[in-house]
Write an enzyme that holds these catalytic residues in place. Structure first.
Site, PDB file in Angstrom:
ATOM      1  N   GLU A  24       0.839  -1.211   0.000  1.00 34.67           N
ATOM      2  CA  GLU A  24       0.000   0.000   0.000  1.00 34.67           C
ATOM      3  C   GLU A  24       0.871   1.258   0.000  1.00 34.67           C
ATOM      4  O   GLU A  24       1.888   1.322   0.692  1.00 34.67           O
ATOM      5  CB  GLU A  24      -0.893  -0.010   1.237  1.00 34.67           C
ATOM      6  CG  GLU A  24      -1.761   1.221   1.394  1.00 34.67           C
ATOM      7  CD  GLU A  24      -2.451   1.275   2.752  1.00 34.67           C
ATOM      8  OE1 GLU A  24      -3.377   2.096   2.892  1.00 34.67           O
ATOM      9  OE2 GLU A  24      -2.063   0.522   3.664  1.00 34.67           O
ATOM     10  N   LYS A  54      -9.658   2.714  -3.054  1.00 37.14           N
ATOM     11  CA  LYS A  54     -10.138   2.164  -1.794  1.00 37.14           C
ATOM     12  C   LYS A  54     -11.505   2.751  -1.462  1.00 37.14           C
ATOM     13  O   LYS A  54     -11.689   3.969  -1.517  1.00 37.14           O
ATOM     14  CB  LYS A  54      -9.139   2.471  -0.673  1.00 37.14           C
ATOM     15  CG  LYS A  54      -9.484   1.850   0.668  1.00 37.14           C
ATOM     16  CD  LYS A  54      -8.396   2.169   1.696  1.00 37.14           C
ATOM     17  CE  LYS A  54      -8.706   1.516   3.038  1.00 37.14           C
ATOM     18  NZ  LYS A  54      -7.678   1.834   4.057  1.00 37.14           N
ATOM     19  N   CYS A  86      -5.477  -2.315   2.927  1.00 35.46           N
ATOM     20  CA  CYS A  86      -5.346  -2.163   4.376  1.00 35.46           C
ATOM     21  C   CYS A  86      -6.506  -2.831   5.116  1.00 35.46           C
ATOM     22  O   CYS A  86      -6.780  -4.002   4.923  1.00 35.46           O
ATOM     23  CB  CYS A  86      -5.224  -0.682   4.732  1.00 35.46           C
ATOM     24  SG  CYS A  86      -4.757  -0.375   6.451  1.00 35.46           S
TER      25      CYS A  86
END
Length: 526
Positions: A284, A349, A402
């Protein structure tokens, strides 16, 4: 046992709160990296006995009795979350000058807020409380409901759900594919609380037999599943890169070229088995700059990649506002780059971290000078929808950035062949946090019936098959490249929606049983 139960039942005031707090704190040892689930066979019987004592206060009004049982659950939850999530404060010390003042809010406020859900669990259980197996069933139902609420309310935060305590190894993880984490939460609490009948209450033989049967079925199904091989698979050669860039210097402009050089060097290293990986994965926000502003970086990546190779990495993506004066939007994205150094796809995301990647009620908090912890570019915007990322040879990945991977049922793309989890746990240092995060990602693989590829900046990076077995992984803070020929099942067992629904039905069944037992108990006493 009966003498101990009697002493706990008779506790009141601060002593009762202290015992509830200690019981919750003890239960933390059931979670990663400790994985000592037998402590729950102590913590939950103690909780049952404390609630037994509270339910006996008939002289109090209804509201006060419920306040008492809520308080017991709250103190239990406060101990559990305080000792289970203390490491969250580590992220605030990365930029201590700006965020050290918020340590009490993170280390005390977050556990205090999450403990409300366990207070609700006990209050719900109290509504169907009885003197036998019914109260054990009611507690399982109450905690199952509370964990579902915790995963949902205010965008959710289901970290360290009780059900993970019952799934420390792949043998004990397979039931999650059938009933999902929500179902496991409720059933696990029933099994953990069952020994309480040895100290107080009726139906000892029925309660313990039911708990033993559930535990045996849980382990037996796991053994049967693990013994059944995947016969029809196709291979995909993948390299995971773990650079372990210190979080404190990650966004230092002076380190940008050094970080890029480290990632490229690790990606270029020859494989131990020969050949060239088809896919390379970086973590990430692997690069501390916008790719669109660094064409030289894209050119270097293109030169690094062999013909036909694909690089997937986490990166910040920007988008100019359509209207004049509209601010630039930034996204935490999964980006795919081909061997020509061209960005061929980017998926943003969707499930952002509150106070980490964005500020809830931003208009209010910005006025008093607050900003998100990971506000390196001005805060992130949420993606519109989740979709698969085409890798190679028709193989599709479900990209989860995440903490998106901690949400039960979030892996819900039926066309996906694998889960791709990019993360950066360097915020939390060498604490239980990265181990707990990896465990939850591991369970998503089992729940969805899909293999997992996980790249983390400083760990834990690794490959997990669809049954939760770790094929290979890096230790925390290791630096290197990890190569695996991942076997992807052609015939999918991906039933991501079904476990979630079955988990809800499990809680409903327990509620019916608990209410039925309560009615029978009242009919007998009348």
């Amino acid at each position: 046992m009966q003498s101990l139960a009697a002493r706990i039942i008779l506790l009141w005031g601060w002593r009762r709160s202290l015992v509830a707090f200690l019981a919750g704190a003890l239960a933390v040892l059931s979670q990663a990296p400790y994985d000592f689930f037998p402590v729950c066979l102590v913590s939950f019987p103690v909780l049952v006995w404390l609630l037994d004592g509270a339910s006996g206060e008939r002289g109090d009004g209804l509201l006060r009795r419920y306040a008492t049982v809520f308080g017991i659950g709250w103190w239990f939850g406060f101990g559990y979350f305080l000792f289970g999530l203390w490491w969250v404060g580590q992220a605030l010390l990365v930029d201590a000058d700006s965020f050290a003042w918020a340590l009490p809010l993170a280390m005390l406020g977050l556990p205090a807020g999450l403990a409300v859900f366990y207070g609700v669990a006990c209050a719900v259980a109290r509504s169907c409380w009885s003197d036998g197996v019914g109260r054990i069933v009611a507690l399982g139902c109450g905690f199952g409901l509370a964990e579902w609420l915790r995963a949902t309310v205010l965008t959710g935060f289901p970290w360290n759900a009780i059900g993970y305590a019952a799934m420390p190894i792949p043998l004990l993880m397979q039931s999650a594919h059938l009933v999902g984490l929500f179902g496991i939460n409720a059933l696990a609490v029933f099994v953990f609380a069952a020994p309480a009948v040895l100290g107080s209450g009726r139906h000892r033989r029925v309660t313990l037999s039911a708990a033993a049967l559930l535990a045996a079925a849980h382990a037996g199904y796991g053994a049967w599943t693990l013994a059944t091989p995947d016969e029809n698979t196709r291979g995909l050669s993948i390299r995971i890169v773990q650079p372990s860039v210190p979080q404190g210097g990650k966004w230092d402009p002076a380190m940008r070229d050094e970080i890029l050089a480290r990632l490229i060097d690790l990606s270029r290293r020859p494989t131990t088995k020969g050949g060239t990986p088809e896919l390379i994965v970086w973590p990430e926000t692997a690069l501390p700059f916008l790719l669109t502003e660094r064409p030289d970086a894209l050119a270097a990546i293109g030169a690094m990649l062999s013909e036909g190779q694909l690089l997937v990495l986490g990166a910040v993506r920007s988008e100019t506002g359509s209207a004049e004066g509209e601010p630039i939007r930034y996204y935490n994205a999964t980006v795919a780059i081909d061997d020509r150094g061209e960005i061929v796809d980017a998926i943003d995301k969707v499930h952002l971290v509150p106070f980490g990647e964005y500020l809830p009620f931003e208009w209010l908090f910005r006025r008093v000078g607050l900003r998100a912890v990971a506000d390196t570019v001005g805060g992130f915007s949420s993606g519109v929808q989740r979709r698969t990322l085409l890798l190679t040879s028709g193989i599709k990945a479900d990209p989860m950035i995440c903490y998106e991977v901690i949400f039960p049922g979030e892996v819900a793309l039926p066309e996906a062949d694998l889960i791709l989890n990019l993360t950066n746990d360097a915020w939390f240092g060498n604490t239980p946090g990265p181990y707990q995060h990896f465990r939850q990602a591991q369970l998503r693989a089992v729940e969805a019936g899909l293999p997992l590829v996980r790249s983390a900046n400083n760990g834990i990076s690794g490959f997990v098959d669809r049954k939760g077995r770790v094929i290979d992984a890096f230790a925390l803070d290791a630096i290197g490249a990890l190569d695996v020929e991942l076997q992807i099942p052609v015939e999918k067992t991906h039933i991501s929606v079904a476990p979630k629904m079955i988990g809800v039905l499990t809680m409903l069944l327990l509620a019916i049983i608990a209410c039925g037992m309560t009615v029978l108990a009242r009919l007998r006493s009348s």
